[in-house]
Design an enzyme around this catalytic site. Structure first.
Site, PDB file in Angstrom:
ATOM      1  N   ASP A  80       0.887  -1.034  -0.080  1.00  0.00           N
ATOM      2  CA  ASP A  80       0.004   0.091   0.288  1.00  0.00           C
ATOM      3  C   ASP A  80       0.950   1.311   0.135  1.00  0.00           C
ATOM      4  OD1 ASP A  80       0.918  -0.737   2.687  1.00  0.00           O
ATOM      5  OD2 ASP A  80      -0.744   0.752   3.537  1.00  0.00           O
ATOM      6  N   GLU A 173       0.241  -1.341   5.429  1.00  0.00           N
ATOM      7  CA  GLU A 173       1.305  -0.903   6.548  1.00  0.00           C
ATOM      8  C   GLU A 173       1.142   0.598   6.980  1.00  0.00           C
ATOM      9  OE1 GLU A 173       5.126   0.527   7.907  1.00  0.00           O
ATOM     10  OE2 GLU A 173       3.953   1.205   6.053  1.00  0.00           O
TER      11      GLU A 173
END
Length: 405
Positions: A80, A173
């Site tokens: 991400d 994350e």
């Protein structure tokens, strides 16, 4: 492929996570990259590569015959990108033989200036990769993915002996949830490294203790003409709360091991208001004291305006990994040796943030962090060099060799 070539492909895939989401992963679009990575791993020869229903990618390179008794090694990166700035329609720009001067970011009006970022001078002559100024780049952490994938390709096309190598790519994350559903047992490594840091010569094994705080304010709304001694303006009370926090303990006034309160979001009107903070400190006692400062401010507000005016919720996010790395300092020695062999001058850096590795270390997988070669993450000034990424790939090889010795 060189690592930077992979990066150019990965950053075009929209994978921004969403801190307001209640789904896992927080955005379904992260599966778009996960599926590409599984296909690529399988094409490289990682036959067991797969993505689970929560968007975690796992794969294993079996040990070379005769090296099955070596400790298994993992490399991890996240898919991400940060929601701080848009990560959609990324248009990376490759500038060969960079001249070391100010970098104009397309037609956006933004400039990465040497005055603000003196390190640019040290990148002269390299291949610089940056944004067009309208998005972030996504090198955090797609550069880490690209470096791991390039390492995998090179390792599987070489005769270099190695122990078992485990590969993992995580979602979410950037919103603190990357390790939430990571299956340490399935991953199968004894030790691991996240590849999610900054400069290529950095090794990180200390990070902030971290918490998030949500502060809600309940006001009393009434016509302003009749408001005397009755109205409680929630927006003004929120400002009063923030004014009680130490004004020098904010990101723009701290560095190194100094912690901070960071106001990340605010909303409000007369009836209700909301402030969102992150709280950070490397020192456990100072971290606890910061939370007490917030609690004290909330109590003062409630004493002044009535119980329930201020509702404070503090949620711990991750801890300093140092205590879990200390018993395994060979991990740091291996990283330093690999950097030296790659011609770099390694440095230990205390992370002013966190990584999946911090939480994984407390989940039983000691996991320090390696640099990726990138700078200025989470915004349009983000940049990285092809040569820095090449160095990181060499470092991964160097660590794998030491695990095999």
């Amino acid at each position: 492929m060189r690592a930077y070539e992979r990066l150019l492909n990965y950053v075009k895939i929209y994978t921004t996570s969403d801190e307001e989401s209640t789904t896992v992963p927080s955005t379904a679009r992260q599966f778009d990259l996960a599926k590409i990575l599984v296909d690529e791993l399988q094409s490289l020869g990682v036959t067991d590569a797969r993505v689970d229903d929560k968007c975690y990618v796992y794969g294993t390179i079996p040990a070379t015959a005769g090296y099955e008794d070596k400790k298994s090694l993992g490399f991890i990166a996240h898919m991400d990108t940060a929601p701080d700035f848009t990560g959609e329609n990324v248009n990376p720009i490759v500038e060969e033989n960079y001249d070391g001067e100010d970098v104009v970011l397309g037609t956006s009006g933004r400039v990465i200036s040497v005055a603000d970022f003196p390190h640019l001078k040290s990148l002269k002559g390299r291949t610089l990769i940056h944004t067009d100024g309208t998005t972030l780049l996504g090198a955090d952490d797609k550069s880490g993915i690209a470096e791991i994938m390039t390492f995998v390709e090179e390792l599987l096309n070489s005769n270099e002996p190695h122990g078992k190598i485990c590969i993992g790519f995580t979602p979410d994350e950037e919103i603190g949830a990357g390790a939430d559903h990571f299956d340490v047992k399935t991953f199968g490594a004894d030790f691991a490294y996240t590849v999610d840091g900054g400069e290529e010569n950095a090794v990180e094994y200390e990070n902030f203790n971290a918490a998030g705080a949500t502060v809600k304010f309940n006001g009393v709304n009434i016509h302003p003409g009749d408001a005397k001694d009755i109205m409680v303006n929630a927006a003004l009370v929120a400002m009063e709360f923030n004014a009680m926090l130490p004004p020098t303990e904010v990101p723009s006034k701290t560095s190194g091991y100094e912690g901070f309160f960071h106001l990340t979001d605010m909303s409000g009107e007369v009836s209700t208001a909301k402030l969102s903070y992150i709280i950070r400190d490397h020192d456990e006692k100072k971290f606890a004291d910061k939370k007490k400062v917030m609690e004290h401010a909330a109590n003062i507000i409630n004493q002044k305006y009535g119980d329930g005016t201020c509702v404070l919720e503090i949620k711990d996010q991750y801890q300093n990994m140092l205590e879990k790395i200390k018993p395994h300092m060979f991990l740091i020695d291996y990283a330093f040796k690999a950097l030296e062999d790659a011609g770099e001058n390694p440095k230990a850096v205390a992370i002013r943030g966190g990584t999946d590795g911090a939480r994984l270390s407390f989940m039983g997988l000691p996991c320090p962090n390696l640099g990726t070669g990138g700078y200025n993450f989470h915004g349009p000034m983000e940049h990285i060099t092809a040569e820095g990424m090449d160095t990181v790939v060499k470092v991964l090889h160097g660590i794998a060799r030491q695990f095999a010795e």
